[in-house]
Design a protein around this motif. Structure first.
Motif, PDB file in Angstrom:
ATOM      1  N   PRO A  50      -5.874  -3.932  -2.464  1.00 36.95           N
ATOM      2  CA  PRO A  50      -5.385  -2.977  -3.344  1.00 36.95           C
ATOM      3  C   PRO A  50      -6.407  -2.334  -4.273  1.00 36.95           C
ATOM      4  O   PRO A  50      -7.453  -2.881  -4.400  1.00 36.95           O
ATOM      5  CB  PRO A  50      -4.647  -3.798  -4.544  1.00 36.95           C
ATOM      6  N   HIS A  83       2.670   1.637  -3.230  1.00 32.78           N
ATOM      7  CA  HIS A  83       1.792   2.191  -4.367  1.00 32.78           C
ATOM      8  C   HIS A  83       1.494   3.647  -4.230  1.00 32.78           C
ATOM      9  O   HIS A  83       1.538   4.438  -5.129  1.00 32.78           O
ATOM     10  CB  HIS A  83       0.473   1.586  -4.281  1.00 32.78           C
ATOM     11  N   ALA A  84       1.295   4.138  -2.923  1.00 33.33           N
ATOM     12  CA  ALA A  84       1.180   5.601  -2.711  1.00 33.33           C
ATOM     13  C   ALA A  84       2.678   6.454  -2.992  1.00 33.33           C
ATOM     14  O   ALA A  84       2.306   7.548  -3.744  1.00 33.33           O
ATOM     15  CB  ALA A  84       0.720   5.851  -1.057  1.00 33.33           C
ATOM     16  N   LEU A 142      -5.687   6.316   3.507  1.00 33.33           N
ATOM     17  CA  LEU A 142      -4.867   6.085   4.721  1.00 33.33           C
ATOM     18  C   LEU A 142      -5.495   6.816   5.567  1.00 33.33           C
ATOM     19  O   LEU A 142      -5.696   7.943   5.412  1.00 33.33           O
ATOM     20  CB  LEU A 142      -3.435   6.627   4.165  1.00 33.33           C
ATOM     21  N   THR A 177      -7.218   2.125   7.729  1.00 32.58           N
ATOM     22  CA  THR A 177      -6.248   2.148   6.360  1.00 32.58           C
ATOM     23  C   THR A 177      -6.683   0.799   5.831  1.00 32.58           C
ATOM     24  O   THR A 177      -6.222  -0.536   6.231  1.00 32.58           O
ATOM     25  CB  THR A 177      -4.782   2.204   6.826  1.00 32.58           C
ATOM     26  N   PRO A 212      -4.953   5.458  -2.442  1.00 35.43           N
ATOM     27  CA  PRO A 212      -4.208   5.101  -1.195  1.00 35.43           C
ATOM     28  C   PRO A 212      -5.118   5.710  -0.123  1.00 35.43           C
ATOM     29  O   PRO A 212      -4.638   6.855   0.290  1.00 35.43           O
ATOM     30  CB  PRO A 212      -2.763   5.557  -1.216  1.00 35.43           C
ATOM     31  N   ILE A 242       4.383  11.145   2.863  1.00 35.89           N
ATOM     32  CA  ILE A 242       4.296   9.540   2.386  1.00 35.89           C
ATOM     33  C   ILE A 242       5.683   9.029   2.152  1.00 35.89           C
ATOM     34  O   ILE A 242       6.008   7.903   1.985  1.00 35.89           O
ATOM     35  CB  ILE A 242       3.211   9.492   1.230  1.00 35.89           C
ATOM     36  N   LYS A 297       0.769  -1.114  -0.056  1.00 36.06           N
ATOM     37  CA  LYS A 297      -0.064   0.059   0.033  1.00 36.06           C
ATOM     38  C   LYS A 297       0.889   1.181  -0.068  1.00 36.06           C
ATOM     39  O   LYS A 297       0.596   2.324  -0.556  1.00 36.06           O
ATOM     40  CB  LYS A 297      -0.911  -0.192   1.257  1.00 36.06           C
ATOM     41  N   PHE A 298       1.790   1.148   0.794  1.00 30.35           N
ATOM     42  CA  PHE A 298       2.682   2.449   0.857  1.00 30.35           C
ATOM     43  C   PHE A 298       3.644   2.624  -0.443  1.00 30.35           C
ATOM     44  O   PHE A 298       3.710   3.542  -0.717  1.00 30.35           O
ATOM     45  CB  PHE A 298       3.712   2.136   2.173  1.00 30.35           C
TER      46      PHE A 298
END
Length: 440
Positions: A286, A28-29, A292, A282, A290, A42, A25-26
């Motif tokens: 996928p 992707h962000a 969050l 969060t 994102p 981020i 996730k991180f």
């Protein structure tokens, strides 16, 4: 009856899966240049311990929900399409977000977890709101399909008598609806009790089922089992599920698919384990954008040190206590749910939020306020006296003197006659869409 590898996995296995999903996730962000521009922290976030560096996301915030608006716009433009839904903004300033088709496929797997160790229905009537940019109707239908049951997509607008006829003619054994819809159906004087006799399960979603409604249905319909279809939100997807061994208000957290922070609602600082606070979510599945540390507006806690549940799942247990206090702006002032209950407590001591609805009728020259109280809580003879007492009470009198407040009216109504949203929920504060007769 499940092919879900993590439902009965060990806590360590679930934690490892969640850690891996959060890392993706991180990553992707950080790969999205536009997101790095609007959310520079981020770049420094690598693990759950770094989450506090990120701003809280919300439909409404000090900047008018700017970050969430940008997320929504980006989600609409993402390749591959998806399902666009309306956010659950409590202020009425609703916004849209598009979930990828892969995300929507994944949430169904989570949705059927509650049926993994028990009986499943055979004929299900879906009485949730169809359309209106809501996702619950489609979500419920997909769960029923996954179970291999027969589905009747009735929706919430078919009419209570027709729903009752459908239950009887099709010998339906399960109903999916909001608690508000259930209260109206099971208390409709035109519905013959025998028409609903085949029902074994009532699965509710969209709002909590009040203790009062639960007690009534349990007493009057002893053959009916009430279960939450799941704790979920349009923006985040499923948060938790209620197995047959959990009490109302408690859910197994989808810990492999959702990270939950419990924070102080005022400072947004993390609270010690087991303490009750506001949830920040969060989602780990996928998706296009994102999401969050999303502020959902719910309060509760993660219950510590519980033994393994009798259902066999090692997933942690979350207690949902209720909503963060709701408010409305009236006459230039912020009016809170707590203030309303405090004023009424002197006249009606045993009064809860579920017993009241504050209806606001905004007109060109101001706003009229209608205080609706459940008729079983307010005797008919006391209605006029309560209205007079409120005009004399200090806090209520001050409210009525605010500029633009045109008046107050007290009304007794059956609970089933309270105003509901298009999604079938019964809010504490509600803005009337069509102005009634002017209030005195």
């Amino acid at each position: 009856m499940t092919d879900d590898p993590l439902l009965f996995a060990s806590a360590a296995t679930v934690y490892a899966a969640a850690t891996e999903a959060l890392a993706r996730k991180f990553a992707h962000a950080r790969s999205l240049s536009w997101f790095c521009t609007v959310c520079p922290p981020i770049r420094r976030v690598q693990s759950a311990e770094d989450l506090h560096l990120l701003p809280v996301q919300a439909v409404e915030d000090e900047q008018g929900g700017l970050l969430f608006s940008l997320l929504g716009e980006a989600s609409h433009l993402a390749p591959g399409g998806g399902l666009t839904l309306t956010s659950g903004g409590s202020t009425g300033n609703r916004k849209h977000i598009t979930h990828s088709w892969a995300f929507n496929d994944s949430i169904v797997r989570l949705g059927v977890r509650m049926f993994a160790t028990g009986q499943t229905p055979s004929v299900v009537i879906n009485c949730l709101t169809a359309g209106e940019m809501q996702g619950a109707f489609q979500y419920a239908a997909a769960i029923v399909q996954r179970l291999g049951a027969r589905l009747l997509p009735a929706g919430s607008l078919m009419g209570l008598q027709r729903i009752a006829e459908l239950v009887q003619s099709q010998k339906a054994d399960a109903l999916i609806c909001t608690p508000s819809f259930a209260a109206a159906l099971f208390n409709d004087v035109a519905v013959d009790r025998r028409q609903l006799g085949s029902l074994k399960w009532l699965y509710y979603i969209g709002e909590p089922c009040s203790a009062l409604l639960r007690e009534q249905l349990t007493r009057d319909w002893p053959g009916l089992t009430l279960r939450s279809l799941g704790y979920s939100a349009t923006e985040t997807g499923p948060i938790g599920f209620q197995c047959a061994h959990l009490e109302p208000g408690f859910y197994h957290l989808h810990a492999d698919a959702m990270l939950v922070e419990v924070v102080n609602p005022l400072t947004l600082q993390a609270l010690p384990e087991g303490e009750c606070g506001e949830f920040l979510l969060t989602p780990l599945l996928p998706d296009h954008v994102p999401l969050l540390r999303y502020r959902i507006g719910d309060c509760g806690r993660i219950v510590p040190n519980l033994p393994k549940c009798a259902c066999g799942s090692a997933l942690p247990v979350l207690e949902l206590v209720g909503r963060v206090e709701t408010t409305i702006k009236l006459g230039g002032a912020i009016i809170t749910q707590r203030q309303i209950l405090s004023v009424l407590a002197q006249a009606i001591p045993d009064l809860h939020a579920a017993d009241i609805q504050v209806q606001i009728d905004r007109q060109v020259n101001g706003a009229c306020m209608r205080l609706v109280i459940a008729e079983d809580k307010l005797p008919a003879a006391a209605q006029g006296g309560l209205e007079q007492a409120l005009h004399a009470e200090a806090q209520a009198s001050a409210l009525l003197k605010l500029p633009g407040v045109l008046g107050l009216q007290v009304r007794r109504l059956p609970r089933g006659a309270f105003a509901t949203t298009t999604a079938g929920k019964t809010p504490f504060f509600v803005e009337l869409q069509q102005a009634p007769t002017r209030l005195a």
